[in-house]
Structures are given as structure tokens and as C-alpha cells.
Design an enzyme around this catalytic site. Structure first.
Site, PDB file in Angstrom:
ATOM      1  N   VAL A 296       0.834  -1.202   0.000  1.00  0.00           N
ATOM      2  CA  VAL A 296       0.000   0.000   0.000  1.00  0.00           C
ATOM      3  C   VAL A 296       0.873   1.258   0.000  1.00  0.00           C
ATOM      4  CG1 VAL A 296      -1.770   1.284   1.241  1.00  0.00           C
ATOM      5  CG2 VAL A 296      -1.915  -1.191   1.101  1.00  0.00           C
ATOM      6  N   ILE A 299       2.349   1.676  -3.787  1.00  0.00           N
ATOM      7  CA  ILE A 299       1.514   1.848  -4.988  1.00  0.00           C
ATOM      8  C   ILE A 299       1.145   3.324  -5.140  1.00  0.00           C
ATOM      9  CG2 ILE A 299      -0.764   1.391  -5.981  1.00  0.00           C
ATOM     10  CD1 ILE A 299      -0.553  -1.440  -5.037  1.00  0.00           C
ATOM     11  N   GLU A 301      -1.137   5.419  -5.921  1.00  0.00           N
ATOM     12  CA  GLU A 301      -2.552   5.610  -6.241  1.00  0.00           C
ATOM     13  C   GLU A 301      -2.738   7.046  -6.747  1.00  0.00           C
ATOM     14  OE1 GLU A 301      -1.632   5.202  -3.014  1.00  0.00           O
ATOM     15  OE2 GLU A 301      -2.266   3.220  -2.356  1.00  0.00           O
ATOM     16  N   ASP A 343       3.916  32.042 -39.974  1.00  0.00           N
ATOM     17  CA  ASP A 343       3.589  32.978 -41.050  1.00  0.00           C
ATOM     18  C   ASP A 343       3.909  34.371 -40.563  1.00  0.00           C
ATOM     19  OD1 ASP A 343       2.262  31.100 -42.628  1.00  0.00           O
ATOM     20  OD2 ASP A 343       0.407  31.357 -41.502  1.00  0.00           O
ATOM     21  N   ASP A 669      -2.031  24.577 -46.324  1.00  0.00           N
ATOM     22  CA  ASP A 669      -1.214  24.455 -45.122  1.00  0.00           C
ATOM     23  C   ASP A 669      -1.481  23.129 -44.407  1.00  0.00           C
ATOM     24  OD1 ASP A 669       0.201  26.950 -44.918  1.00  0.00           O
ATOM     25  OD2 ASP A 669      -1.732  27.906 -44.622  1.00  0.00           O
ATOM     26  N   GLU A 734       7.239   5.910   4.976  1.00  0.00           N
ATOM     27  CA  GLU A 734       6.248   4.877   5.277  1.00  0.00           C
ATOM     28  C   GLU A 734       6.879   3.493   5.337  1.00  0.00           C
ATOM     29  OE1 GLU A 734       2.488   7.252   3.211  1.00  0.00           O
ATOM     30  OE2 GLU A 734       3.399   5.565   2.172  1.00  0.00           O
ATOM     31  N   THR A 764      -4.399  12.462   4.285  1.00  0.00           N
ATOM     32  CA  THR A 764      -3.707  13.741   4.435  1.00  0.00           C
ATOM     33  C   THR A 764      -2.970  14.185   3.169  1.00  0.00           C
ATOM     34  OG1 THR A 764      -1.768  12.642   5.323  1.00  0.00           O
ATOM     35  CG2 THR A 764      -3.393  13.393   6.914  1.00  0.00           C
TER      36      THR A 764
END
Ligand code: ATP
Length: 954
Positions: A296, A299, A301, A343, A669, A734, A764
Site C-alpha cells: 500500500v 503503490i 494511487e 507565417d 497548409d 512509510e 492527508t
């Protein structure tokens, strides 16, 4: 009136009782219950109510519910569902519920972002209305194509999109590109006449035109006989509607990255599972928790949906700055643009032309006044002159204003000033004629136009054939020609003086070109005007429709030069300056004369060298690819170039490794617009064909808007990098607690629980991360060279910064907070009776430590180089709201008793809060030092490079 679809279909079919293609043009009006002057507005409204809007019903996109469910059934989601089930099997219902919750929140969030992005893109579609020119109430009007009804008479010019099925009633060299219906890429020749072949399919009928196709060349008029779903295109629309937006390279890359990281996360999870059992002797159930924790944590997310949303937000911001983006992927490509081929007329210049001088072999007349208001004087040697006494001047102005398709509109309810319909170059000539008091309505009546040989950019001129009295020409016809000076002069054999044609000798020819060059050097635009009496002895074809430009445009009598000022747009110089700093090269490819082009280029800062290379269209044809590439490496202007030649320049630049943006407005063009990495069409002056081929449409035709879009494109890409850095770095703090727990073999209790990781990742961290996506482009973003297109979003620099710099700082602080709490409570001799609460407080400290450092980091991620002290800490309000939200969630987790067990949290005291908050400024200052070092290093290496460059050039 309410009708069902099939009834309407029958009614529309029944408007024409006979096959419309088999009727002579004159009978078409009666058949479709209309007139040569078109419908009245009242009748048109009635018919609109009867037949409905002229639009193709969109095939329904995927139902919302399917799109919604897709967010819960992709690979990662399935893995998380299974993870939850395993949690239940392992008798850890909390964990099972938590993982499922993650999946649900994540899915809802992705869906919401996708939905927002889709809405943003849809809203853009509505900003791009298609118009049609029709005759209503006897006059020409521009209406929304969706308001066309059967019976409307439409006017077609080169490059128009044909919006309904119609029967041609007038056609001048008209060709339609019907590839969308027939697959035939060569434009089909169309006429108003009835064909005599019976073996042709409907789309091949020479007098029918069809919705969804384009006017490739020439001009014409047609009566609409079918609209909306009754058109041929409507019938097959279901087959041809595009399959929706393809993913941009960035989105694809992120899809890959997310999958890769997910697999990595799984492997790391599996590794920790085994290590927990073998090294830390943790039981299987708890080991499983670790494994899930790592998965977890790693990943990413929300990465992909946030990128889509950032791109969509970029598209919206660009729209506010006058650049409509047709594909999301164009946003990122814009960011790596290395060359802009542009141009001149209208893009770099204002395209509000004013005739300043009229030059004839014997005299030069100055015209006063600016803009389109026909207020000014004709002065020769500072004295006013009148056309009545000046036959040569009168003839020049007459030819220039009759060989002309523009109209001057007086101030009215809609505009407070004089405005024009049509080409500004032509309008300027009409204004000049009116300043000379020429009565154009009377003149047009006197010499009505019989035929036009329309302007073509490769011919660089146009002609009109007029009926005149036998006194003037025994053939009773006269041709007026205007176009680029050199090309027209080459076709002249006489010049007009004192009311008669005199032989044009070399000296006079030279004199004309010298005058032309003098004007051009001042950046003025010059057109030559000529005429030819079409006398009987020329043996021209009997039918006007058989006149060709080769037959008419020869043996001309030169009347004079018209000289107009078209000053550069005000914003362009600054925009060019930005490009110079941003390492973006600008190449002007213009149909105008070399000296005019050079003068304008120099004035706005595209050209600095004394002798820039100016390659004309003819020279370009002679140049081989290698020589062209060599020339492209230096300062260069392409003048007198035809739009078709842009394709070659774009291709060569791409082969040289450039990311090329090219501007265009005409049909010719389109190939270059398609081939370029970014095709930019002009919203005001551009044809529908050019707009269709382009990726970006400028609503103000302004070069500066391209540069703004590039800046936004760079900004969006950088924001995505900021966002990615932010969400990746929290993975480290983590993961570190699990590693510490594992390697201390359980001596140190687990400092962060899985539920706490989830609280960070899905609680958070969410809002502050999104807030980074709305950061404004960083100052100095246009002072760096373009990013390489092949560069990966998650490059080494980003990964090192996220994992090793921010990640390690955050881990150290979060872990220090954990130990700080134990230390406060007498570590290692923690009283047994309080061990549970103290452990909960300690993990709360790790969690709050991560949140506190993430607050510092979200500020740090706002800029890559610039100092926050300079940018301002509170500029991005969303970041501040995000932080407030983050702190609120943290407080809820810490101070809501019933969440304590689930999240292993407990209230902490003031000292602990003080300890945590103390780190925020430290985290910011640490990164400020890194940014300062980076800036000074970049400055030093830039000045070193400069020195080396100077050394080389000396
Ligand atoms: P750019 O290519 O930068 O937009 P441009 O308007 O000069 O500039 P074209 O539209 O290809 O380019 O025109 C090429 C040349 O043809 C012009 O420079 C001018 O000499 C001539 N020209 C342009 N418009 C007309 C017109 N309406 N009638 C006759 N000649 C024209």
C-alpha cells in the site's frame, strides 16, 4: 411542431421531388422552394423548427456506469480486492475493510478526476463553432452551420467546410475534397451543370456537394437540400465518428509506470513477508500485515488520474490565453517545442492594413489616414490631388478595388468603428479607393464582374474579368490583375501612363523593382496592379468558364504599385524575446517579399545577423535536403514561399531532431499542420480545413498566444513532476519504520501501522498533491532550453530527489519523533502499565512527523529551482487549503476516541506538537539551500558555456 425522426427524414427527402442532380441549375430554386436571393430569415426559422438543427447526433459514449465501474476493475484494483479478502481469511477484518476502503476511495477519486477532465475537453468543443456563409433576406450573412436549413443558398470559398448537402448553382473552378465519403484523396471537380453519365454514385455526381467534405479550391454557390442526419454524412456518421481521445504519450508512460511500480510494490511486499517470518520471527498473520503495508505504501494511487486532470486544467488555462487545444497530448508536446515556423501576415503583424502610398511610373501619391475608416487624403508632393485630373491614379484605384472581394462596413450597432468583411489586404485597397472618392457601387455597375480567377498562393495573384463598353474593348471584356510585384511585373509587357499603354522596357522594369525594394526594406507590403483588354483578336474561348489564368494573365499593362503598412503586433516582440531565452528558434515562412519579411523579422527580434539567409520558394525547390538542413541551422527566412513548401521545411526540421510547431490558415497548409508535432491554425483568418488539421487553434491569430501556450505546456509538465515527486517521497518514511522493526527483530516496536499509512496516502496527502497540479508556471521556466521529448517523467533526478533527499529527510524526522516520545517517557525503562498508551502515542508521533514533514515538502515541491522567499509562500491558495485539510484529518485521527483503536493513535501533548512543528521550517530551509546551490551551479555552468561559445566564435 413535433415529428419523429423517420417522419422528418421523409419530409426532408420530399423537399426535392425530382433527383436534384438531374435538374438544370435554374430550376433548382423552385424545386427547393427558395430563390436566388436565398431564404428570408422568417422562412429559415420556420424550416429550422420543422427540420431541426443541422447537426450529427453524437453516438452515445460509454455509459457512465461502465466508466465508473472501470475504476474498480483494473489490475491494481483487483489485486487490492483480493488483498482485502486475504485479510478476512487471515481473520484480520479491520485490515480487510481498510484495504477495500482504499480501493473504493481510490476508485471514486479517479472517476471524479476523469469526469472533470472529460467535461473540460467537452467544453472546449463548444468553443469551436462552425459557421456557414448564406444568403438570407437577400444579403450575405454568417450563421452557425447548425442553423442551416434546406433551401438555404450557401456561398463557398476555398477552405470552407461544407456543412450540409447541396446542389451547386454556381461554380468557379470548384473542387471538393470528398475523401471522408469516397476515400479518394484527390479533390473532385464540381460544376453547376447536369452530367450525362448514369453510372455515377451519388457522391460522384459533379453538381452535388456533401456535408463533412471541404471546398478544396475555387468558389461556388449551392442550395442546401439535406441537413443533419439526412445528409449522406449523417447516414454514415455512426461509422465515422472517432473512437474518442487516444492517450497521450505521457498518460501512456504513466500507465506503464503505475503498473511497473505496482508490480515492484508486490515484489517488495512478498520479500518483506518472507523476511518478517524468517528474520524477525513474526507470525504469518502479522507478516502478512507488513507485506500489505509495503504494498500500500508503494503503490502510487492517483498518479494517472491526476495527470489527466492536470493536462485538462492546462487546456482550460490555455483556452483563457487564446489557444484552444484539440488533444490533451498537445499540451505536453507544446512544452518541448524547439522550433516555431510562423507565417508573417496576421500572426506576427496586425493584419490591419492601411495603404500608405500609390506608386506609378511617373508619380508617387501618399495616402493619409490609418485603419479602415475611409477618411484621408491623396497627396502628391504634399498637395491634394483629385482623381478627376489624374487618369493614371484613377485607373490604378479602379483596378485594385474591382479586383477585390472585400467589403467595408460602417460603424453600426455591433461595432463602433469601421470594419471589414474579407481579406484585409483587399479591404485596404477599397479604403484607399474611397479616400480618392471613387464611387465603387457605380463603377461595379458600370463594369460588372463576369468571372474571377481566384487568388492562389502559388500564383500569388488574382484576376477578375469585367464587362465593358465596346469603346474600351471590342471583345467587351477587360481583366484586372493584382498580386505580388515580381510575379505580376514578369507578366507585363506595357505600362500605363497618361491614359495609354506604353512598351515596358528594361529600364522601366528596373525602376519598378527598385521602388518595390525600397518600400519592402521599410517592412511595407507591396502589391502590383495590372490590366488587360480582352480584344476579339485574342481568340479567347467563347465560354467564360473556359478562361484559365494562363490564358488571361499574360501581356499585361502595369498600372502601379499599392503600398501598405502592416505593423508588427505589439505583444510579439516580447514573445519573440521569450522564445530566444527559452531556446526556441523562430523561422518565418511567408508568402511575402524577402525584404519586407526581413525588415519585419529584424524589427521584432527574430533576425540579428547582418546577412541572414533568405530563401525564396523557387530557391527552396532547387535545394537538396542536406543543403536545406545546413541552412536551417542558421538564421533563416523563407520568403515568397507557397504553403505546400512548409511541409518540406517541417520534415527537415523534424529529421534534425526538432519538435516543430507550425502555423497555417489555408487549405494548402493542412499537410504541414498535420505533419508538424504541433499544428497551429488561425481561429479568425483560418479556413475550416486548416482548423481541422491542427492541434491548436489560436482564437486571436496572435504569435504571442503560441508562446503563452508553450509556457503553459512547460508549466503543466513541471506540475506533474512536482506532484509525482510529492507523492513518491512519502513512500520512504512509510517503509522505513517496517525496515527498522524488521531489522531490530522486534526490539523496536513497529513505529507506523498500516492503517496509518493508509491515512497518509489516502487522507492527508491527497489535497496538497492535487494543489501542486495548479501551480502557476515557475518564473524562469522560459529561460531554460526545451525538455527533450524522449525524457522520462520519472527521470533519475526526480527519483533521487523524491526518495533519497525528501524521503530520507522525512524518514529521519518521523523516526526521531517516534523515539522523542519514548525518550520523553523514560526510554528504555518505559513503565509497563503505560506501555500500550505510550506505544500508541509514539506511532502517533511517527504519523504526525510524516504529516509535518510533508507540509514542509509540499512547499518545497512547489518550485524546482526558484526560492520560495521570492515566489511567495502563500501564492498557491489551494496548497494552503490542502495543508489545512491535512491538519484537520490528523487532528481527527488523534483526538477522536473511537478512531484510536483502528488507527493506533492517542492524544499527544503541546511539547510533542512543538517538536513536530519545529521541523517544518527546517525542512524548508534545507531544501532552500539545495535550490540555492543548484541555481548557482547552473549559473556558473551557463556562463562557462557562454565563455566557450564566445571563444569559439572569436
Ligand atoms: P504570410 O504567408 O506570412 O501569411 P502573405 O499574406 O504575404 O503572408 P500569402 O497569402 O501566401 O502570404 O500571399 C502571397 C503573396 O500574394 C502576398 O505577399 C501578396 O503579394 C499576394 N497576395 C496576397 N493576398 C492577395 C490578394 N488578395 N490578391 C492578390 N494578391 C495577393
Amino acid at each position: 411542431m413535433n415529428m419523429n425522426e423517420s417522419q422528418k427524414g421523409q419530409t426532408a427527402g420530399a423537399v426535392a421531388e425530382n433527383p436534384i442532380e438531374s435538374l438544370p441549375a435554374a430550376a433548382v430554386y423552385a424545386e427547393l422552394k427558395t430563390a436566388a436571393s436565398g431564404l428570408t430569415q422568417v422562412e429559415a426559422e420556420k424550416r429550422l423548427e420543422y427540420y431541426g438543427k443541422n447537426s450529427i447526433q453524437k453516438r452515445k459514449s460509454k455509459p457512465l456506469i461502465i466508466k465508473f465501474l472501470a475504476n474498480f476493475t483494473h489490475l491494481m484494483a483487483i489485486l487490492l480486492w483480493i488483498g482485502g479478502v486475504v485479510g478476512f481469511i487471515a481473520q484480520l477484518p479491520q485490515l480487510g475493510v481498510a484495504i477495500w476502503l482504499v480501493n473504493i476511495i481510490n476508485g471514486l477519486f479517479s472517476f471524479w478526476q476523469e469526469y472533470q477532465a472529460e467535461k473540460a475537453v467537452e467544453a472546449l468543443g463548444e468553443l469551436l463553432p462552425v459557421y456557414a456563409h448564406v444568403l438570407r433576406d437577400g444579403g450575405e450573412a454568417r450563421i452557425l452551420a447548425e442553423d442551416l436549413v434546406p433551401g438555404d443558398v450557401i456561398i463557398l470559398a476555398e477552405g470552407d467546410r461544407i456543412s450540409a448537402d447541396g446542389r451547386l448553382v454556381e461554380a468557379d473552378d470548384f473542387r471538393a475534397d470528398q475523401s471522408i465519403l469516397t476515400g479518394e484523396s484527390h479533390p473532385a471537380h464540381k460544376t453547376k451543370d447536369v452530367g450525362n453519365r448514369t453510372d455515377l454514385g451519388r457522391a460522384e455526381q459533379p453538381n452535388l456537394i456533401f456535408a463533412g467534405t471541404n471546398a478544396a479550391s475555387g468558389s461556388g454557390k449551392a442550395v442546401v437540400f439535406a441537413t443533419g442526419m439526412n445528409t449522406e454524412f449523417g447516414k454514415i456518421a455512426d461509422l465515422t465518428q472517432s473512437m474518442g481521445e487516444v492517450q497521450s504519450p505521457l498518460q501512456k508512460e504513466l500507465g506503464r509506470v503505475t503498473r511497473l511500480v505496482s508490480v515492484m510494490a508486490m515484489s517488495i511486499g512478498a520479500f518483506f513477508f518472507v523476511m518478517a517470518i524468517l528474520v524477525a520471527n513474526v507470525n504469518i498473520a502479522e507478516s502478512f500485515i507488513f507485506a500489505m503495508g509495503m504494498i500500500v505504501a508503494f503503490i502510487p494511487e492517483g498518479l494517472l488520474p491526476t495527470v489527466t486532470l492536470s493536462l485538462a486544467m492546462g487546456v482550460q488555462r490555455m483556452a483563457q490565453r487564446n489557444a484552444l487545444i484539440k488533444r490533451l497530448s498537445a499540451v505536453e508536446t507544446l512544452g518541448c517545442t524547439t522550433v516555431i515556423c510562423t507565417d508573417k501576415t496576421g500572426t506576427l503583424t496586425q493584419n490591419e492594413m492601411t495603404v500608405s502610398d500609390l506608386w506609378m511610373v511617373k508619380q508617387q501619391v501618399r495616402v493619409t489616414g490609418v485603419g479602415y475608416a475611409p477618411e484621408g487624403e491623396m497627396l502628391r508632393e504634399n498637395l491634394p490631388i483629385s482623381l478627376a485630373e489624374n487618369q493614371d491614379l484613377r485607373q490604378l484605384l479602379l483596378a485594385a478595388s474591382l479586383c477585390n472581394n472585400s467589403r467595408l462596413l460602417p460603424p453600426g450597432p455591433e461595432t463602433s468603428h469601421w470594419s471589414i468583411l474579407g481579406d484585409p489586404t483587399e479591404a485596404a485597397l477599397v479604403v484607399a479607393a474611397q479616400k480618392g472618392k471613387l464611387d465603387l457601387a457605380e463603377e461595379a455597375q458600370h463594369s460588372p464582374r463576369l468571372r474571377e480567377l481566384p487568388f492562389e498562393s502559388y500564383r500569388k495573384r488574382m484576376s477578375t474579368i469585367h464587362q465593358v463598353s465596346a469603346e474600351i474593348s471590342d471583345g467587351k471584356q477587360l481583366a484586372y490583375i493584382k498580386g505580388s510585384p515580381k510575379e505580376v511585373l514578369d507578366l507585363c509587357t506595357k505600362f500605363y501612363q497618361d491614359g495609354q499603354g506604353l512598351p515596358l522596357d528594361e529600364v522601366t522594369r528596373e525602376k519598378v523593382m527598385t521602388a518595390n525594394d525600397e518600400f519592402a526594406r521599410k517592412g511595407l507590403r507591396v502589391l502590383a496592379v495590372a490590366m488587360r483588354l480582352l480584344t476579339k483578336d485574342l481568340n479567347l474561348p467563347a465560354r467564360l468558364s473556359e478562361y484559365t489564368s494562363d490564358l488571361i494573365e499574360q501581356d499585361l499593362t502595369f498600372l502601379g504599385l499599392t503600398v501598405m503598412a502592416d505593423p508588427p503586433r505589439e505583444e510579439v516582440q516580447a514573445a519573440v524575446g521569450k522564445c530566444n531565452q527559452a531556446g526556441i528558434k523562430i523561422i518565418m515562412i511567408t508568402g511575402d517579399y524577402g525584404l519586407t519579411a526581413e525588415s519585419i523579422a529584424r524589427r521584432i527580434g527574430i533576425i540579428y545577423e547582418d546577412q541572414p539567409r533568405i530563401i525564396t520558394g523557387a530557391e527552396l525547390d532547387e535545394l537538396n535536403d542536406d543543403a536545406l538542413k545546413q541552412a536551417l541551422a542558421g538564421e533563416i527566412i523563407f520568403a515568397r514561399a507557397a504553403p505546400e513548401q512548409k511541409l518540406r521545411v517541417v520534415t527537415a526540421l523534424q529529421e534534425m531532431g526538432n519538435v516543430v510547431a507550425v502555423t497555417g490558415d489555408g487549405v494548402n497548409d493542412a499537410p504541414a499542420l498535420k505533419k508538424a508535432d504541433i499544428g497551429v491554425a488561425m481561429g479568425i483568418s483560418g479556413t475550416d480545413v486548416a482548423k481541422e488539421a491542427a492541434d491548436v487553434i489560436l482564437t486571436d491569430d496572435n504569435f504571442a498566444s503560441i508562446v503563452n501556450a508553450v509556457e503553459e505546456g512547460r508549466g503543466v509538465y513541471n506540475n506533474i513532476r512536482k506532484f509525482a515527486t510529492y507523492i513518491l517521497n512519502s513512500n520512504v518514511p512509510e517503509a522505513v519504520p517496517f525496515i527498522i522493526f524488521l531489522f531490530s527483530r522486534g526490539t523496536i516496536p513497529l513505529p507506523l501501522t498500516i492503517m496509518q499509512i493508509l491515512a497518509v496516502d489516502l487522507g492527508t496527502d491527497m489535497l496538497p498533491a492535487i494543489a501542486l497540479g495548479s501551480e502557476l508556471p515557475e518564473e524562469g521556466i522560459m529561460k531554460r532550453p526545451p525538455r527533450r521529448q524522449k525524457e522520462h517523467l520519472l527521470n533519475r533526478y526526480l527519483l533521487i530527489r523524491a526518495f533519497l533527499w525528501y524521503g530520507l529527510i522525512e524518514s529521519s524526522i518521523a523516526m526521531s519523533a517516534f523515539f522523542f516520545l519514548y525518550w520523553q517517557n523514560g526510554w528504555p525503562g518505559v513503565p509497563m502499565e503505560n506501555a500500550g498508551v505510550i506505544y500508541q502515542m509514539a506511532t502517533t508521533m511517527t504519523l504526525a512527523g510524516i504529516v509535518a514533514t510533508q507540509i514542509g515538502t509540499v512547499f518545497n515541491c512547489r518550485t524546482e529551482r526558484a526560492s520560495l522567499f521570492k515566489v511567495g509562500f502563500f501564492k498557491n491558495r489551494l496548497v494552503i487549503i490542502g495543508i489545512a485539510f491535512e491538519l484537520a484529518i490528523l487532528c481527527i485521527l488523534i483526538y477522536t476516541p473511537f478512531l484510536h483503536t483502528l488507527f493506533n493513535t492517542a492524544p499527544i501533548g503541546l511539547i510533542e506538537w512543538a517538536y513536530l512543528f519545529m521541523w517544518i521550517p527546517i525542512v524548508i530551509l534545507l531544501d532552500e539551500s539545495r535550490k540555492a546551490l543548484l541555481r548557482s551551479w547552473e549559473q556558473r555552468s551557463a556562463s562557462r558555456k557562454n565563455k566557450i561559445r564566445k571563444g569559439v566564435s572569436q
